[in-house]
Write a protein that holds these residues in place. Structure first.
Motif, mmCIF file in Angstrom:
data_model
loop_
_atom_site.group_PDB
_atom_site.id
_atom_site.type_symbol
_atom_site.label_atom_id
_atom_site.label_comp_id
_atom_site.label_asym_id
_atom_site.label_seq_id
_atom_site.Cartn_x
_atom_site.Cartn_y
_atom_site.Cartn_z
ATOM 1 N N PRO A 178 28.252 44.966 68.024
ATOM 2 C CA PRO A 178 27.816 46.229 67.429
ATOM 3 C C PRO A 178 26.319 46.479 67.621
ATOM 4 C CG PRO A 178 27.954 44.558 65.746
ATOM 5 C CD PRO A 178 28.364 43.903 67.043
ATOM 6 N N ALA A 179 25.950 47.746 67.597
ATOM 7 C CA ALA A 179 24.551 48.175 67.586
ATOM 8 C C ALA A 179 24.496 49.483 66.808
ATOM 9 C CB ALA A 179 24.031 48.374 69.000
ATOM 10 N N SER A 180 23.422 49.686 66.078
ATOM 11 C CA SER A 180 23.295 50.939 65.332
ATOM 12 C C SER A 180 21.830 51.348 65.240
ATOM 13 C CB SER A 180 23.886 50.798 63.929
ATOM 14 O OG SER A 180 23.150 49.873 63.178
ATOM 15 N N ALA A 181 21.630 52.637 65.015
ATOM 16 C CA ALA A 181 20.282 53.179 64.845
ATOM 17 C C ALA A 181 20.365 54.389 63.928
ATOM 18 C CB ALA A 181 19.682 53.575 66.190
ATOM 19 N N CYS A 182 19.327 54.574 63.141
ATOM 20 C CA CYS A 182 19.249 55.708 62.223
ATOM 21 C C CYS A 182 17.888 56.366 62.436
ATOM 22 C CB CYS A 182 19.416 55.208 60.798
ATOM 23 S SG CYS A 182 19.753 56.501 59.619
ATOM 24 N N ARG A 183 17.898 57.629 62.820
ATOM 25 C CA ARG A 183 16.662 58.360 63.103
ATOM 26 C C ARG A 183 16.757 59.775 62.513
ATOM 27 N NH1 ARG A 183 15.814 53.847 64.638
ATOM 28 N NH2 ARG A 183 14.788 53.134 66.531
ATOM 29 N N ALA A 184 15.675 60.522 62.607
ATOM 30 C CA ALA A 184 15.632 61.883 62.079
ATOM 31 C C ALA A 184 16.288 62.877 63.038
ATOM 32 C CB ALA A 184 14.193 62.304 61.815
ATOM 33 N N ARG A 185 16.288 62.570 64.336
ATOM 34 C CA ARG A 185 16.880 63.474 65.327
ATOM 35 C C ARG A 185 18.026 62.769 66.046
ATOM 36 N NH1 ARG A 185 13.555 64.753 69.554
ATOM 37 N NH2 ARG A 185 12.550 62.753 69.260
ATOM 38 N N TRP A 186 19.035 63.539 66.452
ATOM 39 C CA TRP A 186 20.198 62.977 67.130
ATOM 40 C C TRP A 186 19.818 62.302 68.440
ATOM 41 C CZ3 TRP A 186 24.505 62.005 64.840
ATOM 42 C CH2 TRP A 186 24.981 62.811 63.805
ATOM 43 N N ALA A 187 18.984 62.954 69.223
ATOM 44 C CA ALA A 187 18.625 62.404 70.539
ATOM 45 C C ALA A 187 17.938 61.049 70.397
ATOM 46 C CB ALA A 187 17.737 63.377 71.295
ATOM 47 N N ALA A 188 17.046 60.934 69.433
ATOM 48 C CA ALA A 188 16.346 59.669 69.215
ATOM 49 C C ALA A 188 17.301 58.583 68.744
ATOM 50 C CB ALA A 188 15.224 59.861 68.200
ATOM 51 N N ALA A 189 18.239 58.941 67.874
ATOM 52 C CA ALA A 189 19.211 57.963 67.377
ATOM 53 C C ALA A 189 20.136 57.484 68.487
ATOM 54 C CB ALA A 189 20.022 58.569 66.236
ATOM 55 N N VAL A 190 20.606 58.409 69.325
ATOM 56 C CA VAL A 190 21.486 58.035 70.437
ATOM 57 C C VAL A 190 20.740 57.138 71.420
ATOM 58 C CG1 VAL A 190 22.699 58.939 72.462
ATOM 59 C CG2 VAL A 190 23.018 60.027 70.244
ATOM 60 N N SER A 191 19.519 57.493 71.748
ATOM 61 C CA SER A 191 18.730 56.706 72.692
ATOM 62 C C SER A 191 18.459 55.304 72.157
ATOM 63 C CB SER A 191 17.414 57.422 72.987
ATOM 64 O OG SER A 191 16.678 56.713 73.941
ATOM 65 N N VAL A 250 23.860 56.518 64.458
ATOM 66 C CA VAL A 250 24.686 56.315 65.644
ATOM 67 C C VAL A 250 25.052 54.844 65.700
ATOM 68 C CG1 VAL A 250 24.784 56.463 68.157
ATOM 69 C CG2 VAL A 250 23.544 58.186 66.872
ATOM 70 N N GLN A 251 26.341 54.569 65.884
ATOM 71 C CA GLN A 251 26.837 53.200 66.012
ATOM 72 C C GLN A 251 27.576 53.066 67.328
ATOM 73 O OE1 GLN A 251 29.340 52.769 62.604
ATOM 74 N NE2 GLN A 251 27.645 52.166 61.283
ATOM 75 N N VAL A 252 27.291 52.005 68.046
ATOM 76 C CA VAL A 252 27.979 51.694 69.297
ATOM 77 C C VAL A 252 28.603 50.313 69.142
ATOM 78 C CG1 VAL A 252 27.686 51.216 71.755
ATOM 79 C CG2 VAL A 252 26.463 53.105 70.724
ATOM 80 N N THR A 253 29.880 50.202 69.500
ATOM 81 C CA THR A 253 30.565 48.914 69.483
ATOM 82 C C THR A 253 31.086 48.642 70.884
ATOM 83 O OG1 THR A 253 31.222 49.317 67.200
ATOM 84 C CG2 THR A 253 32.354 47.548 68.379
ATOM 85 N N LEU A 254 30.613 47.553 71.482
ATOM 86 C CA LEU A 254 31.058 47.151 72.817
ATOM 87 C C LEU A 254 32.198 46.150 72.668
ATOM 88 C CD1 LEU A 254 27.558 46.460 74.404
ATOM 89 C CD2 LEU A 254 28.846 48.587 74.439
ATOM 90 N N GLN A 255 33.332 46.447 73.287
ATOM 91 C CA GLN A 255 34.478 45.540 73.261
ATOM 92 C C GLN A 255 34.494 44.763 74.566
ATOM 93 O OE1 GLN A 255 36.584 45.280 70.667
ATOM 94 N NE2 GLN A 255 35.594 46.898 69.514
#
Length: 103
Positions: free
Chosen positions: A68-81, A55-60
């Motif tokens: 930018p911010a990013s996270a890589c996890r095994a589950r979608w919920a954990a990555a989004v959080s 999941v990648q978030v870019t704040l303009q």
């Protein structure tokens, strides 16, 4: 705050509203400061599993470079959080740095 969600993964389409709701919740106190947010959901490893939900978030922010911010996890919920928390932290740190440089 305008939220743009981008994904090509079928599970990502299903999580679109959940991810946007989580992002708005985490950034609710900073929403007045952020006109546009881009949220990208990607499954880099495909159906093989593993820690590949990215999941990648870019704040303009107005008048500055994108944060930018990013996270890589095994589950979608954990990555989004994890990613939305990192994005909020980056925005707060950026505000502190800007305030200190003005003094």
């Amino acid at each position: 705050m305008e939220v743009i969600v981008e994904t090509r993964h079928p599970e990502g389409h299903a999580l679109r509203s959940v991810a946007e709701r989580r992002l708005r919740f985490v950034l609710r106190r900073l929403a007045w400061r952020i006109p546009r947010v881009t949220l990208r959901l990607a499954d880099t490893n495909g159906p093989r599993g593993g820690e590949d939900k990215e999941v990648q978030v870019t704040l303009q922010l107005p008048g500055s470079r994108p944060l930018p911010a990013s996270a890589c996890r095994a589950r979608w919920a954990a990555a989004v959080s994890a990613c939305t928390n990192a994005a909020a932290r980056n925005c707060c740190l950026f505000d502190r740095i800007c305030l200190q440089s003005r003094r």
